[in-house]
Enzyme design. Structure first.
Site, PDB file in Angstrom:
ATOM      1  N   SER A  56      10.141 -33.096  31.082  1.00 16.10           N
ATOM      2  CA  SER A  56      10.082 -34.531  30.788  1.00 16.10           C
ATOM      3  C   SER A  56      11.490 -35.121  30.905  1.00 16.10           C
ATOM      4  CB  SER A  56       9.496 -34.740  29.383  1.00 16.10           C
ATOM      5  OG  SER A  56       9.221 -36.106  29.170  1.00 16.10           O
ATOM      6  N   ASN A  57      11.716 -36.282  30.327  1.00 13.03           N
ATOM      7  CA  ASN A  57      13.050 -36.893  30.361  1.00 13.03           C
ATOM      8  C   ASN A  57      13.287 -37.639  29.053  1.00 13.03           C
ATOM      9  OD1 ASN A  57      12.079 -39.748  30.709  1.00 13.03           O
ATOM     10  ND2 ASN A  57      11.189 -38.808  32.526  1.00 13.03           N
ATOM     11  N   ARG A  58      14.452 -38.264  28.929  1.00 12.85           N
ATOM     12  CA  ARG A  58      14.866 -38.829  27.637  1.00 12.85           C
ATOM     13  C   ARG A  58      14.372 -40.258  27.393  1.00 12.85           C
ATOM     14  NH1 ARG A  58      18.780 -35.266  25.781  1.00 12.85           N
ATOM     15  NH2 ARG A  58      19.908 -34.187  27.427  1.00 12.85           N
TER      16      ARG A  58
END
Ligand code: CTP
Length: 417
Positions: free
Chosen positions: A213-215
């Site tokens: 995923s990402n932030r």
């Protein structure tokens, strides 16, 4: 004193409640600025607020006596007459106690009694310690109030009076001022628009336990959803997993993967007049996610084989009829160059670039310093500002773009859709 044209609150009567938080001193600046912008401000303080700031301070700045006592004021019926005279009522700071009393309809002092009789729009700007804002009771009261049409502004994250760091700081004064302006004269310039919006991260499974995923927190996209809804648009928010509350009146379509997000957007694309892609979509995903948990020694975990997910915006651009397409570009440098390149490659009308490496900008923050690049090559550099205010600037830019530009992407002025 600025010229009359700049007095955005000229002649407006604002009833300001101040309750007992350390942030009560910030209400002093708020009164000063409201008065400078032409408002007539009357202040009501709770007994505990008077321990933080003396009523005299507000009396001098507002030019009106400060009401504090339900019983001393009983002859004048201030709990009835003050709200009757107000165009809008604001409580800043609003403690957890005030929030609870307002939600439950308790009336044991002047401010809470006023809340029961006030018929004007109400804005609460909470301030409390981080743990308190996260408490289930406070969350429930906030939800009740929002459901009743009260504007409850999100407190900000940062250092708190307790020395801890958390969400509970009184929101910035300009956010409160913008909320007052919105409640006094709500802009309805997005009525008739159907906004398809994406927000948050996507999650791509490696196995049933792990994912890539990402932030992205989703805050920017959710702020745009709220702004568009408040300005009259119908809004569908296709969102990856976030911890955020869906803005009132917005249709929420929860998704997890880039593929799900793409499908959800494509199936609603024909309905929309404007698409705003604020989501941070995964560019690649594991080619063969395992149906079972991969053991840590397995080579398939050490060397994941990836495949591209497909660019949603590019797919939408190919299918468009008259939709306006807005993208985002989160960069760590050369923001304008990258934003321009993406705008061209993806066939966008507007792109919002930001430097996620800059202080106060990017993932998880409440603020953002963005640059807007439109399809005619106009570049607008914006200062660091709360995401909710930036959301309005983005919507303003979309409207401006549609009315003034006649590029091939746009077949009809947005306001006439
Ligand atoms: N986007 C999309 N589909 C993808 C990836 C991105 O629709 N698979 C959208 C994003 O929602 C955003 C815009 O494209 O509005 C730019 O996304 P970004 O990740 O900055 O650009 P990429 O095209 O992925 O390029 P790079 O990762 O190389 O910067």
């Amino acid at each position: 004193m600025p010229p009359a044209a700049n007095l955005r609150f000229l002649g407006k009567r604002i009833l300001l409640g101040v309750s007992g938080s350390i942030a009560a001193y910030k209400a002093v600046g708020l009164v000063r600025d409201l008065v400078q912008e032409g408002a007539e401000v009357t202040v009501v303080m709770t007994e505990s607020a008077t321990r933080f700031v003396r009523p005299l301070t507000f009396e001098v700045l507002s030019g009106h006596s400060v009401a504090t006592d339900l019983f001393a004021a009983s002859q004048e019926m201030l709990h009835l007459t003050l709200p009757e005279r107000a165009d809008v009522m604001v409580i800043a700071p609003a403690t957890a106690n005030v929030l609870a009393k307002c939600a439950l309809g308790l009336a044991d002092d002047l401010l809470s009694t006023i809340l029961l009789s006030a018929g004007c729009p109400l804005i609460l700007a909470p301030a409390m310690d981080g743990g308190m804002w996260d408490h289930a009771a406070v969350k429930a009261h906030t939800e009740t109030l929002r459901g009743r049409g009260v504007t409850v502004l999100e407190p900000e994250e940062g250092p708190l009076a307790s020395g801890r760091v958390g969400r509970g700081r009184l929101t910035e004064e300009r956010v409160i001022l913008a909320a007052i302006e919105a409640r006094l004269s709500p802009r309805r310039d997005w009525v008739c628009q159907r906004v398809l919006l994406s927000a948050g991260p996507t999650q791509e499974a490696i196995d049933p336990v792990r994912y890539i995923s990402n932030r992205s927190s989703g805050k920017m996209g959710y702020a745009v959803a709220q702004a568009a809804r408040e300005r009259g648009a119908e809004v569908v928010l296709v969102s990856g997993p976030t911890a955020l509350e869906v803005p009132r009146g917005v249709e929420h379509v929860p998704v997890c993967t880039a593929e799900e997000m793409g499908k959800a957007l494509i199936s609603r694309f024909a309905w929309s007049t404007v698409v705003i892609m604020a989501a941070a979509v995964a560019d690649v995903r594991p080619k063969r996610p395992s149906p079972e948990k991969i053991k840590k020694g397995a080579t398939s975990l050490q060397r994941l084989e990836m495949e591209p997910t497909g660019d949603i915006l590019e797919m939408l651009a190919k299918q468009r009829t008259s939709q306006v397409l807005v993208g985002f570009a989160a960069e760590t440098g050369h923001v304008i160059e990258h934003a321009k390149e993406k705008l061209g490659r993806k066939g966008l009308d507007l792109i919002v670039g930001n430097n996620i490496a800059a202080e106060g900008s990017g993932f998880g923050t409440d603020t953002n310093a963005a640059v807007l690049v439109d399809r005619d090559g106009h570049v607008t550099q914006l200062d660091l500002m709360p995401k909710r205010i930036l959301a309005d600037r983005i919507l303003d830019a979309v409207l401006g773009l549609a009315w003034t530009s006649k590029g091939p992407a746009q077949t009809r002025p947005l306001g006439k859709m």
